[in-house]
Scaffold this motif. Structure first.
Motif, short mmCIF file in Angstrom:
data_model
loop_
_atom_site.label_atom_id
_atom_site.label_comp_id
_atom_site.label_asym_id
_atom_site.label_seq_id
_atom_site.Cartn_x
_atom_site.Cartn_y
_atom_site.Cartn_z
N UNK A 1 56.41 5.63 18.72
CA UNK A 1 57.01 5.77 17.39
C UNK A 1 57.53 7.18 17.17
N UNK A 2 56.78 8.17 17.64
CA UNK A 2 57.22 9.55 17.50
C UNK A 2 58.52 9.81 18.25
N UNK A 3 58.61 9.26 19.46
CA UNK A 3 59.85 9.42 20.25
C UNK A 3 61.01 8.73 19.55
N UNK A 4 60.75 7.53 19.03
CA UNK A 4 61.81 6.80 18.34
C UNK A 4 62.31 7.56 17.10
N UNK A 5 61.39 8.13 16.34
CA UNK A 5 61.79 8.83 15.11
C UNK A 5 62.58 10.10 15.43
N UNK B 1 76.81 6.46 4.25
CA UNK B 1 75.46 6.94 4.50
C UNK B 1 74.80 5.97 5.49
N UNK B 2 74.16 6.52 6.50
CA UNK B 2 73.53 5.69 7.54
C UNK B 2 72.12 6.21 7.80
N UNK B 3 71.16 5.31 7.77
CA UNK B 3 69.76 5.71 7.97
C UNK B 3 69.03 4.63 8.77
N UNK B 4 68.12 5.09 9.60
CA UNK B 4 67.28 4.17 10.37
C UNK B 4 65.91 4.14 9.71
N UNK B 5 65.52 2.99 9.24
CA UNK B 5 64.28 2.83 8.47
C UNK B 5 63.16 2.31 9.37
N UNK B 6 61.96 2.89 9.19
CA UNK B 6 60.79 2.49 9.98
C UNK B 6 59.74 1.88 9.06
N UNK B 7 59.26 0.71 9.44
CA UNK B 7 58.09 0.11 8.81
C UNK B 7 57.08 -0.23 9.90
N UNK B 8 55.80 -0.21 9.52
CA UNK B 8 54.76 -0.48 10.52
C UNK B 8 54.38 -1.95 10.48
N UNK B 9 54.31 -2.54 11.66
CA UNK B 9 53.93 -3.94 11.79
C UNK B 9 52.68 -4.02 12.67
N UNK B 10 52.23 -5.23 12.94
CA UNK B 10 51.09 -5.42 13.82
C UNK B 10 51.47 -4.96 15.23
N UNK B 11 50.62 -4.15 15.87
CA UNK B 11 50.95 -3.64 17.21
C UNK B 11 51.23 -4.77 18.19
N UNK B 12 52.24 -4.57 19.01
CA UNK B 12 52.62 -5.54 20.04
C UNK B 12 53.10 -4.79 21.26
N UNK C 1 55.97 -4.03 22.15
CA UNK C 1 57.07 -3.12 21.86
C UNK C 1 56.69 -2.06 20.83
N UNK C 2 55.39 -1.92 20.57
CA UNK C 2 54.94 -0.92 19.61
C UNK C 2 54.66 -1.51 18.24
N UNK C 3 54.47 -0.62 17.24
CA UNK C 3 54.20 -1.14 15.89
C UNK C 3 55.34 -0.81 14.91
N UNK C 4 56.50 -0.43 15.42
CA UNK C 4 57.63 -0.11 14.55
C UNK C 4 58.50 -1.33 14.28
N UNK C 5 58.79 -1.58 13.02
CA UNK C 5 59.79 -2.55 12.62
C UNK C 5 60.99 -1.74 12.12
N UNK C 6 62.09 -1.81 12.83
CA UNK C 6 63.21 -0.90 12.59
C UNK C 6 64.38 -1.66 11.97
N UNK C 7 65.02 -1.03 11.00
CA UNK C 7 66.21 -1.62 10.36
C UNK C 7 67.26 -0.54 10.19
N UNK C 8 68.53 -0.92 10.39
CA UNK C 8 69.66 -0.02 10.14
C UNK C 8 70.09 -0.21 8.68
#
Length: 338
Positions: free
Chosen positions: A105-109, A132-143, A145-152
């Protein structure tokens, strides 16, 4: 004399047979047969064959199954201890998983901040001036692919709140946003073929040329198909084809033919004006092609292909479409009809 020789041979063979018989009798008397031992061996073999039929085809599999049953028995004998060990193992594994998810998650952010900046620059180039463009991070159940749920998230106009990309953009806008994203990720993206639909919606002039330039850059690492009605985009091609759809009796017939330079300029001139090709239109088409050559000569990115940017222009009294394609293999031109 021959009969005497045969008689002597028979006598010798008789003596040999008698000697062999005597030796066999002596060997037989030296053997002993234990009926009890024979019965035990037979029962043992029967047991082994029975186990093979139920638990495995060989001794190794039977012994492995035996060990498995022993472990299960040990587990059931001390169930609470076994449960405590499982809980401890689960907690350790979960802790390791969360640690890895946090690192990912740290690398992704960190990379998201870079991508946000580059995406905004690319979108401004494509006539999204106040985007305006932003990448939003929400935490999901770990799997896995990690625990990040990402949305543009994107806002296309001043004062608008950031919303998910799919809830804001129209078809043409989505194509241009995808073009911006693919241009930013051009060197990292492993997708071979990209298709853009209605990428010219709502743009013209300088913005249209910017779109064509980005398609040209993107085509250096990908095969690009783009449906367009803009001469600026068509002018960026290295090769051109003409598609025609016409109604013949009760069916529609589609044909495709390659265009030489003269025919190509005529088609670009047609896109610039009307079906009546004028000298002024042809001159404008030549100027667009010159701009394409100038761009290719001055661009900072090396063109790794030669003559592989293919423009397919379609006209008829039923449908009109223009398709450009930058192909890795010119001799295998993909055709998209829509």
């Amino acid at each position: 004399r021959e009969a005497e020789k045969l008689f002597e041979d028979m006598v010798n063979e008789e003596d040999m047979l008698k000697d062999l018989s005597r030796r066999l009798e002596e060997y037989g008397r030296s053997l002993s047969f234990d009926e009890q031992q024979f019965r035990e061996i037979s029962e043992r073999l029967n047991t082994i064959n029975h186990l093979k039929s139920k638990y495995g085809d060989d001794i190794e599999r039977i012994l492995a199954y035996k060990e498995e049953l022993e472990n299960k028995l040990l587990m059931l004998t001390d169930l609470e201890q076994y449960k405590a060990e499982l809980i401890k193992k689960h907690e350790k594994t979960e802790k390791e998983l969360l640690s890895l998810c946090e690192q990912v998650s740290g690398i992704r952010k960190d990379q998201a901040e870079i991508l946000e900046r580059k995406m905004k620059e690319a979108l401004v180039d494509l006539n999204f001036l106040d985007v305006q463009f932003k990448i939003d991070f929400e935490q999901k159940k770990p799997a896995k692919d990690g625990y990040d749920k990402i949305a543009f998230l994107i806002a296309l106009n001043p004062g608008e709140p950031l919303k998910p990309l799919e809830a804001v953009a129209s078809g043409g806008e989505l194509s241009r946003i995808m073009l911006a994203l693919k241009t930013v990720l051009a060197e990292k993206d492993q997708i071979a073929t990209l298709i853009f639909d209605e990428i010219d919606t709502g743009i013209s002039g300088k913005t249209a040329w910017k779109v064509s330039e980005k398609l040209g850059v993107l085509g250096r690492n990908h095969q690009v198909l783009c449906i367009t009605h803009l001469p600026q985009i068509a002018a960026m091609a290295d090769r051109h084809f003409l598609i025609e759809k016409n109604r013949e009796e009760e069916k529609v017939v589609t044909t495709i033919v390659p265009l030489d330079e003269e025919s190509m300029l005529s088609e670009i001139a047609r896109l610039l004006g009307t079906d009546n090709i004028t000298e002024a239109g042809l001159n404008n088409a030549k100027e667009l092609k010159k701009r394409r050559i100038y761009y290719e000569q001055t661009t900072c990115v090396e063109n790794i292909f030669q003559d592989d940017f293919v423009c397919i222009i379609g006209i008829s009294n039923i449908w009109t479409q223009n398709v450009i394609s930058r192909c890795n293999e010119v001799d295998q031109v993909p055709v998209v009809l829509s």
